[in-house]
Motif scaffolding. Structure first.
Motif, PDB file in Angstrom:
ATOM      1  N   MET A 199       0.788  -1.393  -0.062  1.00  0.00           N
ATOM      2  CA  MET A 199      -0.120   0.000   0.149  1.00  0.00           C
ATOM      3  C   MET A 199       0.914   1.197   0.061  1.00  0.00           C
ATOM      4  N   ALA A 200       1.865   1.171   0.597  1.00  0.00           N
ATOM      5  CA  ALA A 200       2.960   2.454   0.763  1.00  0.00           C
ATOM      6  C   ALA A 200       3.537   2.559  -0.522  1.00  0.00           C
ATOM      7  N   LYS A 201       3.487   1.734  -1.507  1.00  0.00           N
ATOM      8  CA  LYS A 201       4.282   1.722  -2.761  1.00  0.00           C
ATOM      9  C   LYS A 201       3.536   2.982  -3.892  1.00  0.00           C
ATOM     10  N   ALA A 202       4.293   3.932  -4.251  1.00  0.00           N
ATOM     11  CA  ALA A 202       3.758   4.879  -5.366  1.00  0.00           C
ATOM     12  C   ALA A 202       3.318   4.270  -6.644  1.00  0.00           C
ATOM     13  N   ARG A 203       2.166   4.540  -7.081  1.00  0.00           N
ATOM     14  CA  ARG A 203       1.662   4.366  -8.241  1.00  0.00           C
ATOM     15  C   ARG A 203       2.635   4.997  -9.580  1.00  0.00           C
ATOM     16  N   ILE A 204       3.350   4.275 -10.365  1.00  0.00           N
ATOM     17  CA  ILE A 204       4.158   5.105 -11.474  1.00  0.00           C
ATOM     18  C   ILE A 204       3.578   4.677 -12.645  1.00  0.00           C
ATOM     19  N   LEU A 205       3.467   5.503 -13.737  1.00  0.00           N
ATOM     20  CA  LEU A 205       3.204   5.056 -15.087  1.00  0.00           C
ATOM     21  C   LEU A 205       4.383   5.690 -15.952  1.00  0.00           C
ATOM     22  N   VAL A 206       4.924   4.596 -16.984  1.00  0.00           N
ATOM     23  CA  VAL A 206       5.865   5.111 -18.009  1.00  0.00           C
ATOM     24  C   VAL A 206       4.873   5.423 -19.331  1.00  0.00           C
ATOM     25  N   VAL A 207       5.159   6.779 -19.714  1.00  0.00           N
ATOM     26  CA  VAL A 207       4.319   6.995 -21.081  1.00  0.00           C
ATOM     27  C   VAL A 207       5.424   7.456 -22.133  1.00  0.00           C
ATOM     28  N   TYR A 208       5.319   6.726 -23.173  1.00  0.00           N
ATOM     29  CA  TYR A 208       6.307   7.167 -24.141  1.00  0.00           C
ATOM     30  C   TYR A 208       5.781   7.018 -25.600  1.00  0.00           C
ATOM     31  N   TYR A 209       6.559   7.711 -26.425  1.00  0.00           N
ATOM     32  CA  TYR A 209       6.481   7.498 -28.082  1.00  0.00           C
ATOM     33  C   TYR A 209       7.582   7.048 -28.578  1.00  0.00           C
ATOM     34  N   SER A 210       7.715   6.106 -29.417  1.00  0.00           N
ATOM     35  CA  SER A 210       8.732   5.386 -30.278  1.00  0.00           C
ATOM     36  C   SER A 210       8.336   5.370 -31.856  1.00  0.00           C
ATOM     37  N   ARG A 211       9.208   5.767 -32.501  1.00  0.00           N
ATOM     38  CA  ARG A 211       9.125   5.680 -33.925  1.00  0.00           C
ATOM     39  C   ARG A 211       9.977   4.474 -34.366  1.00  0.00           C
ATOM     40  N   THR A 212      11.187   4.319 -33.931  1.00  0.00           N
ATOM     41  CA  THR A 212      11.921   3.263 -34.408  1.00  0.00           C
ATOM     42  C   THR A 212      12.171   1.951 -33.649  1.00  0.00           C
ATOM     43  N   GLY A 213      11.611   2.155 -32.269  1.00  0.00           N
ATOM     44  CA  GLY A 213      11.746   1.049 -31.194  1.00  0.00           C
ATOM     45  C   GLY A 213      12.863   1.490 -30.176  1.00  0.00           C
ATOM     46  N   THR A 214      13.504   2.573 -30.355  1.00  0.00           N
ATOM     47  CA  THR A 214      14.673   2.642 -29.350  1.00  0.00           C
ATOM     48  C   THR A 214      14.123   3.352 -28.027  1.00  0.00           C
ATOM     49  N   THR A 215      13.052   4.022 -28.145  1.00  0.00           N
ATOM     50  CA  THR A 215      12.528   4.709 -26.965  1.00  0.00           C
ATOM     51  C   THR A 215      11.647   3.681 -26.269  1.00  0.00           C
ATOM     52  N   ARG A 216      10.954   2.766 -27.047  1.00  0.00           N
ATOM     53  CA  ARG A 216      10.296   1.668 -26.676  1.00  0.00           C
ATOM     54  C   ARG A 216      11.339   0.641 -25.895  1.00  0.00           C
ATOM     55  N   LYS A 217      12.543   0.436 -26.042  1.00  0.00           N
ATOM     56  CA  LYS A 217      13.343  -0.389 -25.419  1.00  0.00           C
ATOM     57  C   LYS A 217      13.623   0.411 -24.073  1.00  0.00           C
ATOM     58  N   VAL A 218      13.884   1.766 -23.987  1.00  0.00           N
ATOM     59  CA  VAL A 218      14.200   2.288 -22.555  1.00  0.00           C
ATOM     60  C   VAL A 218      13.114   2.120 -21.706  1.00  0.00           C
ATOM     61  N   ALA A 219      11.982   2.612 -22.433  1.00  0.00           N
ATOM     62  CA  ALA A 219      10.401   2.559 -21.639  1.00  0.00           C
ATOM     63  C   ALA A 219      10.205   1.196 -21.093  1.00  0.00           C
ATOM     64  N   GLN A 220      10.576  -0.119 -21.771  1.00  0.00           N
ATOM     65  CA  GLN A 220      10.218  -1.218 -21.179  1.00  0.00           C
ATOM     66  C   GLN A 220      11.251  -1.682 -20.066  1.00  0.00           C
ATOM     67  N   SER A 221      12.661  -1.289 -20.141  1.00  0.00           N
ATOM     68  CA  SER A 221      13.580  -1.406 -19.341  1.00  0.00           C
ATOM     69  C   SER A 221      13.179  -0.733 -17.833  1.00  0.00           C
ATOM     70  N   LEU A 222      12.559   0.748 -17.910  1.00  0.00           N
ATOM     71  CA  LEU A 222      12.331   1.329 -16.756  1.00  0.00           C
ATOM     72  C   LEU A 222      11.116   0.929 -16.341  1.00  0.00           C
ATOM     73  N   SER A 223      10.032   0.594 -17.022  1.00  0.00           N
ATOM     74  CA  SER A 223       8.678  -0.093 -16.279  1.00  0.00           C
ATOM     75  C   SER A 223       9.190  -1.381 -15.557  1.00  0.00           C
ATOM     76  N   ALA A 224       9.933  -2.255 -16.280  1.00  0.00           N
ATOM     77  CA  ALA A 224      10.467  -3.385 -15.311  1.00  0.00           C
ATOM     78  C   ALA A 224      11.122  -3.019 -14.233  1.00  0.00           C
ATOM     79  N   ALA A 225      12.109  -2.096 -14.126  1.00  0.00           N
ATOM     80  CA  ALA A 225      12.982  -1.682 -13.228  1.00  0.00           C
ATOM     81  C   ALA A 225      11.855  -1.098 -11.832  1.00  0.00           C
ATOM     82  N   LEU A 226      10.937  -0.291 -12.307  1.00  0.00           N
ATOM     83  CA  LEU A 226      10.243   0.327 -11.400  1.00  0.00           C
ATOM     84  C   LEU A 226       8.787  -0.571 -11.085  1.00  0.00           C
ATOM     85  N   SER A 227       8.570  -1.790 -11.765  1.00  0.00           N
ATOM     86  CA  SER A 227       7.630  -2.449 -11.728  1.00  0.00           C
ATOM     87  C   SER A 227       6.215  -1.711 -11.744  1.00  0.00           C
TER      88      SER A 227
END
Length: 175
Positions: free
Chosen positions: A3-31
């Motif tokens: 319950m104490a855990k903050a709710r986090i959302l990663v929102v992104y746009y990716s044309r080539t897939g590069t930003t998507r890779k970073v977003a996926q890594s971040l959302s995995a690391a931040l659960s």
């Protein structure tokens, strides 16, 4: 999830897939949840690239599909964009314009060929009207070669510290 855990959302746009890779890594690391900003039209090929650069330089927001997740239901929204012609991508510009009144605390990240992160973070700050908890930029070359891991880890740690999501978060709320 506690319950104490903050709710986090990663929102992104990716044309080539590069930003998507970073977003996926971040959302995995931040659960946390994530959502990709999408458009009806295509930005493939040289004409898509040129249109992207022109819209970004002219600061024209693109027409994006409605997003599923409401940013106001989160404690923090981490927003990611590619850098187009030293400017914020037009899909992320459209998202920020549509959601700026709903955004809680924010953090920014961008992917780029070489330069433009300072300009992009400045544009994002101006559009949301608040200072981000932290900013991260990574080059497409570092993402492709997986050399971005140390910088991603530092960014995740900074976010966790800023929102009090560390190991002692339960103790912090006890007093």
């Amino acid at each position: 999830m506690t319950m104490a855990k903050a709710r986090i959302l990663v929102v992104y746009y990716s044309r080539t897939g590069t930003t998507r890779k970073v977003a996926q890594s971040l959302s995995a690391a931040l659960s946390c949840d994530s959502e990709e900003i999408t458009e009806a039209g295509s930005r493939n090929g040289i004409f898509g690239y040129l249109r992207s650069a022109m819209e970004a330089r002219r600061q024209i927001p693109s027409r994006i599909a409605a997003t599923v997740r409401d940013p106001s239901l989160y404690d923090l929204v981490v927003i990611g964009t590619p850098v187009w012609a030293w400017s914020l991508s037009s899909p992320v510009r459209a998202y920020l314009l549509a959601n700026r009144s709903k955004l809680p605390a924010v953090a920014f990240f961008c992917t780029l060929g070489g330069a433009g992160s300072d300009q992009v973070f400045g544009q994002m700050r101006e559009l949301v009207g608040k200072q981000p908890l932290d900013c991260l930029f990574v080059t497409a070359r570092d993402v492709a070669s997986a050399n971005d891991a140390p910088r991603l880890a530092t960014f995740v740690e900074a976010i966790q510290r800023a929102i009090g999501n560390g190991r002692s978060s339960a103790a912090t709320n006890a007093g």
